[in-house]
Enzyme design. Structure first.
Site, mmCIF file in Angstrom:
data_model
loop_
_atom_site.group_PDB
_atom_site.id
_atom_site.type_symbol
_atom_site.label_atom_id
_atom_site.label_comp_id
_atom_site.label_asym_id
_atom_site.label_seq_id
_atom_site.Cartn_x
_atom_site.Cartn_y
_atom_site.Cartn_z
ATOM 1 N N CYS A 33 0.811 -1.224 0.000
ATOM 2 C CA CYS A 33 0.000 0.000 0.000
ATOM 3 C C CYS A 33 0.837 1.263 0.000
ATOM 4 O O CYS A 33 0.307 2.361 -0.133
ATOM 5 C CB CYS A 33 -0.936 0.017 1.201
ATOM 6 S SG CYS A 33 -0.056 0.006 2.769
ATOM 7 N N ASP A 35 2.552 2.489 2.527
ATOM 8 C CA ASP A 35 2.596 3.172 3.812
ATOM 9 C C ASP A 35 3.932 3.003 4.507
ATOM 10 O O ASP A 35 4.667 2.063 4.251
ATOM 11 C CB ASP A 35 1.465 2.666 4.720
ATOM 12 C CG ASP A 35 0.146 3.278 4.341
ATOM 13 O OD1 ASP A 35 0.144 4.438 3.899
ATOM 14 O OD2 ASP A 35 -0.889 2.602 4.481
ATOM 15 N N CYS A 58 -3.002 2.812 7.699
ATOM 16 C CA CYS A 58 -4.431 2.615 7.951
ATOM 17 C C CYS A 58 -4.702 2.166 9.380
ATOM 18 O O CYS A 58 -3.791 1.964 10.187
ATOM 19 C CB CYS A 58 -4.991 1.583 6.982
ATOM 20 S SG CYS A 58 -4.417 -0.081 7.356
ATOM 21 N N CYS A 102 -0.723 -5.121 6.804
ATOM 22 C CA CYS A 102 -0.549 -3.874 7.563
ATOM 23 C C CYS A 102 0.162 -4.135 8.886
ATOM 24 O O CYS A 102 0.952 -3.317 9.349
ATOM 25 C CB CYS A 102 -1.897 -3.230 7.852
ATOM 26 S SG CYS A 102 -2.972 -3.140 6.418
HETATM 27 S S1 FES Z 1 -3.534 2.140 2.000
HETATM 28 FE FE1 FES Z 1 -4.574 4.015 1.728
HETATM 29 S S2 FES Z 1 -6.637 3.437 1.777
HETATM 30 FE FE2 FES Z 1 -5.613 1.597 2.079
#
Ligand code: FES
Lengths: 121, 121
Positions: A33, A35, A58, A102
């Site tokens: 993602c 992040d 998230c 995550c």
């Molecule tokens: S990583 Fe941004 S909405 Fe899921």
């Protein structure tokens, strides 16, 4: 979808922030993602005296890191390194399968911060 | 990495929450990261009287949805449908390329909520 423990750690994350005079800092990125997770460690006598994290990730990333910091606070470096992603997820009461990526950020950033501490010393 | 506007909307998101008696509700998922965005619309005389969103998504998703709700509040349905992902990102002063997929959730959830409103009427 999410357990009460996940929602609790998402809405009231523990140990969020920066440690300006940290002894070890780890930053890892999530290929899936994009992040980033940043972990700060304050270490004394081989023990995690303090830990804080910063992320733009998230809810699952926030809850996982919040739980992970609670699991390693006060522990020895060796004990902290032994904390696995699975332990973090179990402590949260589980995460949806498609959000497991995550939670990996938490384990990886701890290991990166300890590595940074060793590199400095 | 992130603009001041993004950080502002991430740390102080506008229009977060639920509208229990919404006239249209849209829920969309992100195939890339598994995150979900939920958008609630209160519509009167073809105009968006109120809008709120809920998400477990990352900082970019939160900032994008916060900005998107600001852009469509008080607008007509037609104007709201014309709001593009690009406009949202531009209004934020940009997003890293690998986080653009997060901002798409905002546009898609508005369209899904309007569709839900039409389906009901
Ligand atoms: S990583 Fe941004 S909405 Fe899921």
């Amino acid at each position: 979808l999410y357990t009460e423990t996940v929602m609790d750690h998402f809405t009231h994350p523990r140990n969020v922030g920066e440690i300006p005079d940290a002894d070890g800092v780890g930053e890892v990125g999530n290929a899936k993602c994009g992040d980033i997770m940043k972990m700060y460690l304050k270490i004394k006598d081989d023990r995690i005296e303090d830990v804080k994290f910063e992320t733009f990730g998230c809810g699952s990333a926030i809850a996982s890191s919040s739980m992970a910091t609670e699991l390693i606070k006060g522990k020895t470096i060796e004990e902290a390194l032994a904390v696995t992603n699975k332990q973090v997820v179990d402590a949260l009461g589980g995460l949806p399968a498609y959000k497991l990526h995550c939670s990996v950020l938490a384990e990886e950033s701890i290991k990166a911060a300890v590595k940074n501490y060793y590199d400095r010393n």
